[in-house]
Design a protein around this motif. Structure first.
Motif, short mmCIF file in Angstrom:
data_model
loop_
_atom_site.label_atom_id
_atom_site.label_comp_id
_atom_site.label_asym_id
_atom_site.label_seq_id
_atom_site.Cartn_x
_atom_site.Cartn_y
_atom_site.Cartn_z
N ARG A 54 0.82 -1.21 0.00
CA ARG A 54 0.00 0.00 0.00
C ARG A 54 0.86 1.26 0.00
O ARG A 54 0.61 2.19 -0.79
N ASP A 55 1.86 1.33 0.86
CA ASP A 55 2.69 2.53 0.94
C ASP A 55 3.41 2.80 -0.37
O ASP A 55 3.51 3.95 -0.83
N LEU A 58 0.81 4.12 -2.95
CA LEU A 58 0.36 5.49 -2.73
C LEU A 58 1.33 6.48 -3.36
O LEU A 58 0.92 7.45 -4.00
N GLN A 82 -12.55 6.55 -0.89
CA GLN A 82 -13.90 6.75 -0.37
C GLN A 82 -14.66 7.73 -1.25
O GLN A 82 -14.14 8.78 -1.62
N GLU A 94 -13.45 0.61 6.21
CA GLU A 94 -12.89 1.95 6.00
C GLU A 94 -11.52 2.02 6.64
O GLU A 94 -11.32 1.59 7.77
N ASN A 95 -10.58 2.59 5.89
CA ASN A 95 -9.20 2.68 6.39
C ASN A 95 -8.50 3.86 5.73
O ASN A 95 -8.19 3.82 4.54
N SER A 96 -8.29 4.92 6.50
CA SER A 96 -7.47 6.07 6.08
C SER A 96 -7.90 6.63 4.73
O SER A 96 -7.07 6.88 3.85
N GLY A 97 -9.20 6.85 4.56
CA GLY A 97 -9.70 7.46 3.34
C GLY A 97 -10.00 6.49 2.22
O GLY A 97 -10.32 6.92 1.10
N TYR A 98 -9.91 5.19 2.49
CA TYR A 98 -10.19 4.18 1.48
C TYR A 98 -11.22 3.18 1.97
O TYR A 98 -11.32 2.91 3.17
N ASP A 154 1.34 -6.19 4.47
CA ASP A 154 0.20 -6.58 5.30
C ASP A 154 -0.35 -7.95 4.94
O ASP A 154 -1.02 -8.57 5.77
#
Length: 283
Positions: A54-55, A58, A82, A94-98, A154
């Motif tokens: 993910r990092d 992004l 989102q 939901e997780n940090s805007g996603y 993850d």
């Protein structure tokens, strides 16, 4: 005969990154930038689908000016901004805007399997969790900062295999018996849950379809064996040539394009060939 792209279809493009949209050696995407801008102007989403974390994704999305959902760690999780769709998909969190869908397995379960398996059979590989940043830099060519992001996983664990093929086959059989999948990428053997790039892409395509009256069609592009499930799920499959290995075998696909050039240049060449069938797309 290659099928014609029909104007009534809505198209999605799912693409691998390393060796496909990014150069195998330099990780540059500059040769594809013009085509990416063209696709965005035409309203054709480009879904980044990679073994990356993910990092890592992004940062790349920002560099690529990409605002669409993306798929990480070989199909292990789907991240949807989102509000991108009218409603949050079922089973998403939901997780940090996603909105996040997680068809894969947690990394901690994979690492526990590796620990037990290595005690019984040895570990003829270097896995990221046991590697130093310097080890990852040496194996990948990433910078130290990029290597740290690559290790913030993850859902999967990359293995730089150092044993022979017989040992690898035996390891894969044990991983499968324990409920995990393995995928051979360009450099690494990835251990993950019972998912793959194709399954995750199909799931995301079905979510797109819920909110459109036009039929969604899929173009998928990749260069390695871990891309084959995604390519098989596509209406048009694009094999991008690699400077490091021959294209994986994809037999029986009704609409297969193999690029002449490698990396992002080959990717852009193949996509432009597809777009040329559709005169209404702005150049």
């Amino acid at each position: 005969m290659t099928q014609a792209i029909q104007s009534q279809a809505q198209w999605l493009i799912a693409t691998d990154l390393d060796g496909t949209l990014l150069d195998h050696y330099t990780y540059s995407h500059s040769a594809a930038d013009s085509t990416l801008r063209q696709l965005e102007a035409a309203g054709i989403p480009v879904i980044l689908n990679s073994s990356k974390t993910r990092d890592e994704m992004l940062n790349l999305r920002q560099s690529l000016h990409n605002r669409h959902p993306f798929i990480v760690e070989n199909g292990s999780a789907i991240f949807i901004p989102q509000g991108y769709f009218p409603h949050m998909p079922e089973t998403a969190v939901e997780n940090s805007g996603y909105w996040v869908l997680e068809p894969g397995a947690p990394r901690r379960r994979i690492l526990e399997f590796l620990r037990i398996d290595s005690e019984q059979h040895g570990a003829p590989y270097l896995n990221f969790a046991a590697a130093t940043p310097a080890d990852i830099v040496a194996a990948t060519g990433l910078t130290y900062a990029q290597a740290e992001k690559a290790n913030r996983r993850d859902y999967s664990e990359p293995l730089l295999w150092q044993g022979n093929e017989s040992q690898k086959r035996a390891f894969i059989a044990r991983a499968n018996a324990a409920g995990f999948s393995t995928l051979q990428g360009g450099r690494f053997l990835h251990v993950l849950g019972q998912t793959d790039k194709g399954a995750a892409t199909t799931l995301l395509k079905n979510i797109y379809q819920r909110y459109s009256e036009r039929a969604y069609r899929l173009i998928a592009s990749g260069d390695g064996p871990n891309d084959l499930d995604m390519l098989k799920a596509a209406d048009i499959a694009v094999l991008v040539r690699s400077p490091a290995h021959p294209p994986p075998q994809l037999t029986g696909h009704p609409d297969l394009i193999v690029s002449r050039n490698t990396g992002p240049q080959g990717w852009a060449e193949a996509i432009q060939h597809i777009l040329s069938r559709r005169a209404q797309i702005p150049k």
